[in-house]
Design an enzyme around this catalytic site. Structure first.
Site, PDB file in Angstrom:
ATOM      1  N   GLY A  53       0.824  -1.209   0.000  1.00 10.56           N
ATOM      2  CA  GLY A  53       0.000   0.000   0.000  1.00 10.56           C
ATOM      3  C   GLY A  53       0.850   1.248   0.000  1.00 10.56           C
ATOM      4  O   GLY A  53       2.066   1.183  -0.229  1.00 10.56           O
ATOM      5  N   ASN A  54       0.212   2.382   0.228  1.00  8.20           N
ATOM      6  CA  ASN A  54       0.955   3.646   0.287  1.00  8.20           C
ATOM      7  C   ASN A  54       0.354   4.542   1.360  1.00  8.20           C
ATOM      8  O   ASN A  54      -0.637   4.198   1.993  1.00  8.20           O
ATOM      9  CB  ASN A  54       0.974   4.319  -1.089  1.00  8.20           C
ATOM     10  CG  ASN A  54      -0.409   4.660  -1.578  1.00  8.20           C
ATOM     11  OD1 ASN A  54      -1.082   5.529  -1.019  1.00  8.20           O
ATOM     12  ND2 ASN A  54      -0.859   3.967  -2.614  1.00  8.20           N
ATOM     13  N   GLN A  55       0.971   5.700   1.550  1.00  3.36           N
ATOM     14  CA  GLN A  55       0.679   6.573   2.691  1.00  3.36           C
ATOM     15  C   GLN A  55      -0.479   7.536   2.465  1.00  3.36           C
ATOM     16  O   GLN A  55      -0.738   8.377   3.322  1.00  3.36           O
ATOM     17  CB  GLN A  55       1.911   7.426   3.014  1.00  3.36           C
ATOM     18  CG  GLN A  55       3.146   6.650   3.379  1.00  3.36           C
ATOM     19  CD  GLN A  55       3.181   6.292   4.851  1.00  3.36           C
ATOM     20  OE1 GLN A  55       2.142   6.199   5.496  1.00  3.36           O
ATOM     21  NE2 GLN A  55       4.366   6.084   5.378  1.00  3.36           N
ATOM     22  N   SER A  56      -1.153   7.470   1.325  1.00  3.56           N
ATOM     23  CA  SER A  56      -2.166   8.488   1.045  1.00  3.56           C
ATOM     24  C   SER A  56      -3.365   8.377   1.993  1.00  3.56           C
ATOM     25  O   SER A  56      -3.942   7.312   2.163  1.00  3.56           O
ATOM     26  CB  SER A  56      -2.637   8.356  -0.403  1.00  3.56           C
ATOM     27  OG  SER A  56      -3.621   9.332  -0.659  1.00  3.56           O
ATOM     28  N   ALA A 110      -3.583   7.974  -4.878  1.00  2.79           N
ATOM     29  CA  ALA A 110      -2.236   7.435  -5.087  1.00  2.79           C
ATOM     30  C   ALA A 110      -2.410   5.987  -5.534  1.00  2.79           C
ATOM     31  O   ALA A 110      -2.930   5.148  -4.793  1.00  2.79           O
ATOM     32  CB  ALA A 110      -1.435   7.514  -3.797  1.00  2.79           C
TER      33      ALA A 110
END
Ligand code: CTP
Ligand code: CA
Length: 229
Positions: free
Chosen positions: A33-36, A100
């Protein structure tokens, strides 16, 4: 936001916004995943409702209150986001990709939970490219009525990289954030430049994500009508 909230300059327009960040499963319990956080996309949805738009918000893995007056479509993976955006975008007037999106996904998703075993090295994770949703939405020319807006977080040469990305993606507007030093991801404030295809640049000073959202809608409203070939 002062007078702005009462200006109905998006009335009669259907805007579709993606927010949050996609997750790509590795096994039934794990993902890449990512930090958005989704805050910028939600600010876009709230301000668009305030300016009179009909709003569809495609939300990838967010934990934020639904914006009043918007239709929220929850998704998780990039493929789900692509399907939801492509469906909602047909017939929309404005499409904004604020999410993102994972550039890569595991080539194989384990059907059971991956187990560790003593003395056995873990398997490397093999990745494959995800489709470019924004480029796909922007490429639906020859009848595309929508204004297509992309976002880009850049760490170096933000303006030059953003210009190149605007051309590469084929979108009408690109919102460029300079990231690093704890800025942008998960924060309440944002600073950015909105680029158009005519060389125009709108600088939005560091401030609330609503202010950047309003600057994006100002740029959308200022876009000349599309001339179909
Ligand atoms: N985007 C998308 N689909 C992808 C990747 C990105 O629609 N598979 C969209 C994002 O939502 C954003 C824009 O493209 O609006 C720019 O994302 P960014 O990650 O900056 O661009 P990339 O083309 O992935 O370039 P980079 O290699 O710099 O990550
Ligand atoms: Ca990317």
């Amino acid at each position: 936001r002062g007078e702005r909230a009462f200006e109905q300059d998006l009335a009669g327009r259907h805007v579709v916004i993606s927010a949050g960040g996609t997750r790509e499963p590795l096994d039934p319990v794990r993902f890449l995943g990512n930090q958005s956080s989704g805050k910028q996309g939600y600010a876009l949805a709230r301000t668009a409702v305030a300016r009179g738009a009909r709003v569809t918000l495609v939300a990838a893995n967010t934990a934020l209150p639904d914006p009043a007056g918007a239709t929220v479509v929850p998704v998780s993976t990039t493929e789900e986001l692509r399907e939801a955006m492509t469906g909602a975008a047909s017939g929309a007037d404005v499409v904004v990709m604020a999410a993102a999106v994972a550039d890569f996904r595991p080539a194989r998703v384990a059907t059971g939970k991956i187990k560790k075993r003593d003395g056995v090295e873990p398997e490397p994770v093999v990745l494959e490219r995800n489709p470019d949703i924004l480029a796909g939405l922007a490429a639906r020319h020859g009848g595309r009525a929508a204004v297509v807006v992309g976002f880009a977080a850049e760490t170096e040469d933000a303006l030059a990289s953003g210009r190149a990305k605007l051309v590469r993606k084929g979108c009408d507007l690109l919102v460029v954030n300079e990231v690093g030093g704890g800025r942008a991801f998960g924060t309440e404030d944002n600073e950015a430049v909105v680029l158009d295809t005519r060389g125009g640049e709108r600088h939005v000073p560091y401030g609330p994500k609503e202010d950047l959202a309003d600057a994006v809608w100002d740029a959308v409203v200022a876009e000349p009508p599309r001339v179909e070939p």
